[in-house]
Design a protein around this motif. Sequence first.
Motif, PDB file in Angstrom:
ATOM      1  N   LEU A  10     -32.475   4.951 -57.804  1.00  0.00           N
ATOM      2  CA  LEU A  10     -32.699   5.369 -59.178  1.00  0.00           C
ATOM      3  C   LEU A  10     -31.816   6.561 -59.524  1.00  0.00           C
ATOM      4  CD1 LEU A  10     -36.611   5.240 -59.354  1.00  0.00           C
ATOM      5  CD2 LEU A  10     -34.986   3.533 -60.215  1.00  0.00           C
ATOM      6  N   SER A  11     -31.321   6.569 -60.728  1.00  0.00           N
ATOM      7  CA  SER A  11     -30.601   7.728 -61.245  1.00  0.00           C
ATOM      8  C   SER A  11     -30.896   7.807 -62.736  1.00  0.00           C
ATOM      9  CB  SER A  11     -29.103   7.630 -60.963  1.00  0.00           C
ATOM     10  OG  SER A  11     -28.557   6.492 -61.578  1.00  0.00           O
ATOM     11  N   ASN A  12     -30.430   8.879 -63.368  1.00  0.00           N
ATOM     12  CA  ASN A  12     -30.648   9.021 -64.805  1.00  0.00           C
ATOM     13  C   ASN A  12     -29.368   9.497 -65.453  1.00  0.00           C
ATOM     14  OD1 ASN A  12     -30.935  12.147 -65.414  1.00  0.00           O
ATOM     15  ND2 ASN A  12     -31.954  11.745 -63.459  1.00  0.00           N
ATOM     16  N   THR A  60     -32.798   9.708 -72.704  1.00  0.00           N
ATOM     17  CA  THR A  60     -32.443   9.560 -71.288  1.00  0.00           C
ATOM     18  C   THR A  60     -32.852   8.187 -70.789  1.00  0.00           C
ATOM     19  OG1 THR A  60     -32.769  11.928 -70.962  1.00  0.00           O
ATOM     20  CG2 THR A  60     -32.857  10.542 -68.988  1.00  0.00           C
ATOM     21  N   VAL A  62     -33.234   5.724 -67.205  1.00  0.00           N
ATOM     22  CA  VAL A  62     -33.245   5.615 -65.751  1.00  0.00           C
ATOM     23  C   VAL A  62     -32.543   4.319 -65.422  1.00  0.00           C
ATOM     24  CG1 VAL A  62     -34.675   5.249 -63.702  1.00  0.00           C
ATOM     25  CG2 VAL A  62     -35.363   6.926 -65.416  1.00  0.00           C
ATOM     26  N   THR A  63     -31.669   4.384 -64.441  1.00  0.00           N
ATOM     27  CA  THR A  63     -30.975   3.182 -64.001  1.00  0.00           C
ATOM     28  C   THR A  63     -31.346   2.883 -62.555  1.00  0.00           C
ATOM     29  OG1 THR A  63     -29.005   4.409 -63.313  1.00  0.00           O
ATOM     30  CG2 THR A  63     -29.037   3.541 -65.569  1.00  0.00           C
ATOM     31  N   TYR A  75     -36.764   4.579 -70.103  1.00  0.00           N
ATOM     32  CA  TYR A  75     -36.248   5.348 -71.229  1.00  0.00           C
ATOM     33  C   TYR A  75     -37.285   6.385 -71.658  1.00  0.00           C
ATOM     34  CZ  TYR A  75     -34.879   6.486 -76.037  1.00  0.00           C
ATOM     35  OH  TYR A  75     -34.528   7.150 -77.183  1.00  0.00           O
ATOM     36  N   ILE A 103     -40.872   4.191 -61.253  1.00  0.00           N
ATOM     37  CA  ILE A 103     -39.842   4.495 -62.246  1.00  0.00           C
ATOM     38  C   ILE A 103     -40.361   5.495 -63.274  1.00  0.00           C
ATOM     39  CG2 ILE A 103     -38.397   3.529 -64.079  1.00  0.00           C
ATOM     40  CD1 ILE A 103     -38.338   0.932 -62.317  1.00  0.00           C
ATOM     41  N   TYR A 106     -40.466   8.947 -61.762  1.00  0.00           N
ATOM     42  CA  TYR A 106     -39.107   9.492 -61.673  1.00  0.00           C
ATOM     43  C   TYR A 106     -38.634   9.957 -63.049  1.00  0.00           C
ATOM     44  CZ  TYR A 106     -34.054   9.676 -61.098  1.00  0.00           C
ATOM     45  OH  TYR A 106     -32.741  10.088 -61.098  1.00  0.00           O
ATOM     46  N   LEU A 107     -38.860   9.137 -64.073  1.00  0.00           N
ATOM     47  CA  LEU A 107     -38.423   9.444 -65.427  1.00  0.00           C
ATOM     48  C   LEU A 107     -39.125  10.694 -65.967  1.00  0.00           C
ATOM     49  CD1 LEU A 107     -36.930   8.756 -68.050  1.00  0.00           C
ATOM     50  CD2 LEU A 107     -38.739   7.079 -68.532  1.00  0.00           C
ATOM     51  N   THR A 110     -37.961  13.786 -64.270  1.00  0.00           N
ATOM     52  CA  THR A 110     -36.630  14.137 -64.777  1.00  0.00           C
ATOM     53  C   THR A 110     -36.746  14.918 -66.079  1.00  0.00           C
ATOM     54  OG1 THR A 110     -35.593  12.220 -63.721  1.00  0.00           O
ATOM     55  CG2 THR A 110     -34.454  13.157 -65.635  1.00  0.00           C
TER      56      THR A 110
END
Length: 180
Positions: A10-12, A60, A62-63, A75, A103, A106-107, A110
Amino acid sequence: MSSALSLTALSNRPLADADIPTICGFPRTAEELYFLFPRAVWPLTPDQVRATLGLRRDPTVVTLTEDGRERVVGYANYATFEDGRTASIGNVSVDPTLRRRGIAEYLVRTMIDRAFDHHHLPELTLYCFSTNTPGLLLYAKLGMMPIALETRVTPWGEPIALFKLRMDRASWRSAAPIAA
């Protein structure tokens, strides 16, 4: 059976216009759309998302990267933002095929980190409908505390409770994991 995803997958990053059609697919029903984007009209369209961007801050995504391919899976943004004072996280949404796999956590982490570390805000809020038990449990896990309860009426005419939750920077710092 769902399982947590690897955080390394996961990244953002900031929202790109090309991400918007994917985000429009996150709500599966008109009811779900109301909970994710209360002012939107079913079905969610790219134009509706774009219309909110001038009113929101730090959109933002999240991918998730699997097999070398990146896809948008979450999102959020700040629905309100007052420099030096407060912000409210809004439009928290996750790909429906990947919910309850980490997810959203994590989002939201962030967005919390960004509010406190980048924007140096003293507090952060968010709103969550009473029927969103997974969301309420996640926000409690992260240390957000309910501070108000409002009554709203859904588009289909039913009353619903809307919780306002709050966290301050000191609470987040005391709850945040210590880097090794």
